[in-house]
Motif scaffolding. Structure first.
Motif, mmCIF file in Angstrom:
data_model
loop_
_atom_site.group_PDB
_atom_site.id
_atom_site.type_symbol
_atom_site.label_atom_id
_atom_site.label_comp_id
_atom_site.label_asym_id
_atom_site.label_seq_id
_atom_site.Cartn_x
_atom_site.Cartn_y
_atom_site.Cartn_z
ATOM 1 N N ALA B 439 17.670 29.143 22.815
ATOM 2 C CA ALA B 439 18.081 28.492 23.878
ATOM 3 C C ALA B 439 18.915 27.476 23.587
ATOM 4 O O ALA B 439 18.949 27.130 24.525
ATOM 5 C CB ALA B 439 16.947 28.275 25.245
ATOM 6 N N GLY B 440 18.725 27.021 22.319
ATOM 7 C CA GLY B 440 20.030 26.132 21.990
ATOM 8 C C GLY B 440 18.811 24.766 22.148
ATOM 9 O O GLY B 440 19.263 23.749 22.275
ATOM 10 N N ILE B 441 17.538 24.566 22.244
ATOM 11 C CA ILE B 441 17.096 23.237 22.984
ATOM 12 C C ILE B 441 16.954 22.600 21.871
ATOM 13 O O ILE B 441 16.373 23.651 21.210
ATOM 14 C CB ILE B 441 16.526 23.467 24.203
ATOM 15 C CG1 ILE B 441 14.946 24.617 23.569
ATOM 16 C CG2 ILE B 441 16.851 23.526 25.431
ATOM 17 C CD1 ILE B 441 14.385 25.299 24.508
ATOM 18 N N PRO B 442 16.641 21.159 22.074
ATOM 19 C CA PRO B 442 15.921 20.443 20.855
ATOM 20 C C PRO B 442 14.290 21.055 20.588
ATOM 21 O O PRO B 442 13.267 20.923 21.552
ATOM 22 C CB PRO B 442 15.913 18.952 21.058
ATOM 23 C CG PRO B 442 15.509 18.944 22.813
ATOM 24 C CD PRO B 442 16.255 20.292 23.298
ATOM 25 N N ALA B 443 13.741 20.744 19.700
ATOM 26 C CA ALA B 443 12.322 21.117 19.059
ATOM 27 C C ALA B 443 11.425 20.089 17.858
ATOM 28 O O ALA B 443 12.254 20.019 17.168
ATOM 29 C CB ALA B 443 12.034 22.752 18.997
ATOM 30 N N VAL B 444 10.540 19.357 17.916
ATOM 31 C CA VAL B 444 9.719 18.695 17.174
ATOM 32 C C VAL B 444 8.969 19.060 16.743
ATOM 33 O O VAL B 444 8.056 20.004 17.558
ATOM 34 C CB VAL B 444 10.072 17.247 17.102
ATOM 35 C CG1 VAL B 444 8.892 17.307 18.557
ATOM 36 C CG2 VAL B 444 9.948 16.826 16.384
ATOM 37 N N SER B 445 8.299 19.790 14.920
ATOM 38 C CA SER B 445 7.008 19.286 14.684
ATOM 39 C C SER B 445 6.304 18.577 14.229
ATOM 40 O O SER B 445 7.033 17.705 13.702
ATOM 41 C CB SER B 445 6.828 20.430 13.634
ATOM 42 O OG SER B 445 5.836 21.155 13.321
ATOM 43 N N VAL B 446 5.452 18.210 15.347
ATOM 44 C CA VAL B 446 4.809 17.085 14.527
ATOM 45 C C VAL B 446 3.231 17.062 13.537
ATOM 46 O O VAL B 446 2.458 18.046 14.367
ATOM 47 C CB VAL B 446 4.419 16.129 15.863
ATOM 48 C CG1 VAL B 446 3.330 14.753 15.636
ATOM 49 C CG2 VAL B 446 5.957 15.792 16.730
ATOM 50 N N PRO B 447 2.887 16.331 13.032
ATOM 51 C CA PRO B 447 1.344 17.092 12.412
ATOM 52 C C PRO B 447 0.421 16.734 13.042
ATOM 53 O O PRO B 447 0.447 15.343 14.185
ATOM 54 C CB PRO B 447 1.739 16.133 10.944
ATOM 55 C CG PRO B 447 2.988 15.162 11.262
ATOM 56 C CD PRO B 447 3.726 15.599 11.991
ATOM 57 N N CYS B 448 -0.794 16.693 13.145
ATOM 58 C CA CYS B 448 -1.703 17.216 14.139
ATOM 59 C C CYS B 448 -3.131 17.036 12.796
ATOM 60 O O CYS B 448 -3.902 16.848 13.439
ATOM 61 C CB CYS B 448 -1.954 17.993 15.364
ATOM 62 S SG CYS B 448 -2.082 19.881 15.108
ATOM 63 N N GLY B 449 -3.093 16.586 12.513
ATOM 64 C CA GLY B 449 -4.791 17.089 11.036
ATOM 65 C C GLY B 449 -4.255 17.773 10.398
ATOM 66 O O GLY B 449 -3.633 18.785 9.754
ATOM 67 N N MET B 450 -5.921 17.522 9.212
ATOM 68 C CA MET B 450 -6.570 19.114 8.532
ATOM 69 C C MET B 450 -6.905 19.928 9.309
ATOM 70 O O MET B 450 -8.061 19.288 10.042
ATOM 71 C CB MET B 450 -5.958 18.125 7.219
ATOM 72 C CG MET B 450 -5.549 17.538 6.778
ATOM 73 S SD MET B 450 -4.254 17.620 5.620
ATOM 74 C CE MET B 450 -4.647 18.095 4.600
ATOM 75 N N ILE B 451 -6.651 21.710 8.698
ATOM 76 C CA ILE B 451 -7.800 22.117 8.756
ATOM 77 C C ILE B 451 -8.543 22.858 7.829
ATOM 78 O O ILE B 451 -7.862 23.034 7.226
ATOM 79 C CB ILE B 451 -7.417 22.846 10.547
ATOM 80 C CG1 ILE B 451 -5.801 24.099 9.533
ATOM 81 C CG2 ILE B 451 -6.373 22.891 11.615
ATOM 82 C CD1 ILE B 451 -6.204 24.851 10.504
ATOM 83 N N GLU B 452 -10.232 24.026 8.504
ATOM 84 C CA GLU B 452 -9.849 24.065 7.040
ATOM 85 C C GLU B 452 -9.507 25.762 7.033
ATOM 86 O O GLU B 452 -9.223 26.523 8.087
ATOM 87 C CB GLU B 452 -11.497 24.017 7.354
ATOM 88 C CG GLU B 452 -12.446 25.410 6.065
ATOM 89 C CD GLU B 452 -13.129 24.298 5.240
ATOM 90 O OE1 GLU B 452 -13.524 23.615 4.764
ATOM 91 O OE2 GLU B 452 -13.550 25.200 4.127
ATOM 92 N N TRP B 453 -9.282 26.846 5.788
ATOM 93 C CA TRP B 453 -8.698 27.334 5.954
ATOM 94 C C TRP B 453 -8.485 28.471 5.038
ATOM 95 O O TRP B 453 -8.412 27.924 4.045
ATOM 96 C CB TRP B 453 -6.435 27.509 6.880
ATOM 97 C CG TRP B 453 -6.512 28.365 6.246
ATOM 98 C CD1 TRP B 453 -5.014 28.591 6.062
ATOM 99 C CD2 TRP B 453 -6.247 29.487 7.462
ATOM 100 N NE1 TRP B 453 -4.709 30.662 6.813
ATOM 101 C CE2 TRP B 453 -4.956 30.442 7.316
ATOM 102 C CE3 TRP B 453 -6.673 29.552 9.133
ATOM 103 C CZ2 TRP B 453 -5.259 31.936 8.795
ATOM 104 C CZ3 TRP B 453 -7.309 30.725 9.448
ATOM 105 C CH2 TRP B 453 -5.929 31.729 9.836
#
Lengths: 93, 487
Positions: B439-453
């Motif tokens: 779609a050509g739109i802007p997008a940002v990834s933001v950290p939200c903490g640690m998870i157990e995986w």
């Protein structure tokens, strides 16, 4: 299904030499990717214009002005084979 | 983080040379394991740092990123520096010019530490397709950092650069940002000039910042964005200072969520996303359910248009003007092509046979097939029409909401080797990120903490998508989460 013969044809069009193993592998890979893409066939696209430019930018013009590139040496140095400042290639005729 | 370091520099708590040296020390200590860098530019970096220190000691004012060390993805040209795009075909390529973004950050006085690893020509989702070996996730060296800007993400994450530049065509900034616990922004298509970025899929490619904080991302975006005559798709941004929009105040803003996206998640990721939604509610945002009915077609649409553009853009790597040339003196087993002298044809075939990796070959061939005579209407044209439908979904959604909240990835970082055997599994990594490129739109990834995986503590991130050319509101919403994160 993309046959090995088709893979060879596509590879020639794309100017890529392939080993026998690659031909076999790409036949499988391309077939499975194309199967995945098949789902687009279920979308109703009647009367829909194709996207030409996503933000709708059109005809961006600028002055047709010649500017000298200041680092010609840097380009000549990159030639795989150089002769008298020219890029030497295999015979094209 | 950039502002803090800037203040330290002007208050003479540290010099730029000391700061730069600290980062090179960190690189020599950690990068043997992580392998974020392909090339270090130590001499040039220290020279630039010295210039900044002299300016400070003369009492001159310095810019916000002046004297602060950064890293550049190796598909972005820096003059007189080796630029490989992680491909053997450019093993000997010394860029003869600076990319526009590099010119801009040079003018702003940044210290460039070196060039970072990526998937070959930015095709992949793990940095494993690099011809120079995979980058490792700093949180767990048995896992990938994501890709394709894996080196740029790992460098910032492991404190081997204060900030970095990546490029994003289907998620290549945001997915590694999420895997490495940093912030990564793909700006609106046209926001940042791509002149000097190795063209991969030109209707999607964007350069963007990868940083420790949202404010840092805003600072870098203000510097690198804007119209450039060398990139006909670039748009004017009227000198916006994106950092000025980070008010921390988002009361009354409308955040859209897509129910099916959340329902598709595993338990751990879903819990994280629910926490993010709760925090936004507490901050006074209104959460609204939206629908993107055609978004499920984004991935197949991408895998027609992207390889088509790849097959065209990568035709230039043929061993003629620059890069590696190969000739094995044997006749290559391909279908016959008329009209070309055999020796010249063999140069093309061998050069690309021996110097391009499997993923790059696969995409070139897929694109060549999709564009070939008789298939164009069924594949390429249809995909561009579906693209229009996806864009319209977003137009409709953005009449209702200011930003859209989604996960960045379906899972945290996966293990090295886990997805290399099956190209489709790798492609599915981009399921949440790819729509923004379509779609050509802007997008940002933001950290939200640690998870157990899988028995490890790994970073998770969420994605916010904004309206076309509305990075200021997008970053404002991202920033509000970040500054209220510790409460």
């Amino acid at each position: 299904m993309i046959s090995e013969k088709e893979v060879k044809h596509i590879a020639s069009l794309a100017r890529i030499g392939l080993s026998e193993d690659e031909i076999e592998k790409f036949s499988k890979d391309l077939s499975s990717i194309l199967d995945f893409i098949e789902q687009l066939k279920e979308v109703d696209i009647s009367g829909i214009e194709p996207t030409a430019h996503i933000t709708g930018l059109q005809n961006k013009l600028r002055e047709d002005k010649i500017e000298n590139f200041e680092n010609k040496e840097g380009i000549v140095k990159l030639f795989p084979e150089e002769k008298n400042g020219y890029d030497k290639v295999k015979s094209v005729l | 983080m950039i502002r803090e370091l800037h203040n330290k520099l002007i208050n003479k708590e540290i010099t730029s040379v000391e700061l730069t040296q600290q980062y090179f020390d960190a690189i020599s200590k950690k990068d043997g394991d992580v392998h974020a860098y392909l090339t270090l530019t130590k001499e040039e970096a220290l020279e630039q740092a010295k210039k900044v220190d002299e300016k400070i000691s003369r009492g001159e004012e310095i810019g916000i990123i002046e004297g602060i060390p950064c890293a550049i993805k190796d598909n972005i040209c820096i003059k007189n520096i080796r630029t490989t795009a992680s491909s053997k075909i450019l093993d000997n390529y010394i860029a003869p010019y600076d990319a526009t973004v590099v010119e801009k950050i040079r003018e702003a006085g940044a210290v460039i530490l070196g060039k970072t690893n990526l998937d070959e020509f930015a095709m992949g989702s793990s940095t494993e397709t690099s011809a120079y070996g995979a980058t490792k996730n700093p949180y767990d060296n048995e896992r990938v950092p994501g890709g394709t800007s894996g080196g740029s993400a790992a460098a910032v994450s492991a404190d081997m650069a204060v900030w970095s530049l990546g490029s994003d065509t289907g998620g290549s900034i945001r997915q590694p940002a999420s895997f490495c616990g940093v912030v990564g922004l793909k700006p609106t298509y046209g926001r940042v000039s791509r002149y000097g970025l190795m063209a991969m899929a030109s209707s999607f490619d964007q350069i963007g910042p990868m940083t420790k904080t949202v404010e840092d991302t805003a600072i870098i975006l203000s510097i690198i964005s804007g119209k450039d005559n060398m990139d006909a798709t670039s748009a004017p941004d009227f000198g916006k200072k994106y950092e000025d929009y980070l008010t921390g105040e988002i009361k009354g803003m409308k955040i859209g969520i897509v129910k099916e996206y959340l329902e598709s998640l595993n338990k751990e990721m879903k819990t994280e996303m629910e926490k993010v939604i709760e925090r936004y509610k507490k901050l006074g945002a209104e959460i609204c359910e939206i629908e993107l009915p055609n978004a499920k077609y984004a991935l197949p649409t991408y895998y027609i248009i992207q390889p088509s553009e790849v097959s065209s853009n990568l035709a230039r790597f043929d061993g003629i003007k620059y890069g590696m040339r190969a000739d094995d003196k044997e006749k290559t087993n391909t279908a016959d092509l008329g009209g070309l002298p055999r020796t010249l044809l063999e140069t093309y075939l061998d050069t690309r046979k021996y110097n391009l990796g499997a993923e790059v070959k696969r995409r070139i061939m897929l694109g060549t097939y999709a564009l070939s005579s008789g298939y164009y209407d069924a594949y390429y044209l249809r995909a561009q029409k579906v693209r229009t439908l996806i864009r319209k979904d977003f137009e409709k959604a953005f009449q209702k909401v200011d930003v859209i909240l989604t996960p960045t990835t379906p899972t945290p970082a996966f293990k090295i080797g886990e997805k290399t055997q099956d190209p489709l599994q790798m492609y599915l990594e981009d399921i949440f990120t790819i729509t923004a490129n379509i779609a050509g739109i802007p997008a940002v990834s933001v950290p939200c903490g640690m998870i157990e995986w899988e028995g490890k503590q790994l970073p998770a991130g969420f994605q916010l998508m904004g309206k076309w050319f509305d990075e200021e509101n997008l970053l404002c919403v991202a920033h509000a989460f970040e500054v209220n994160c510790t409460e």
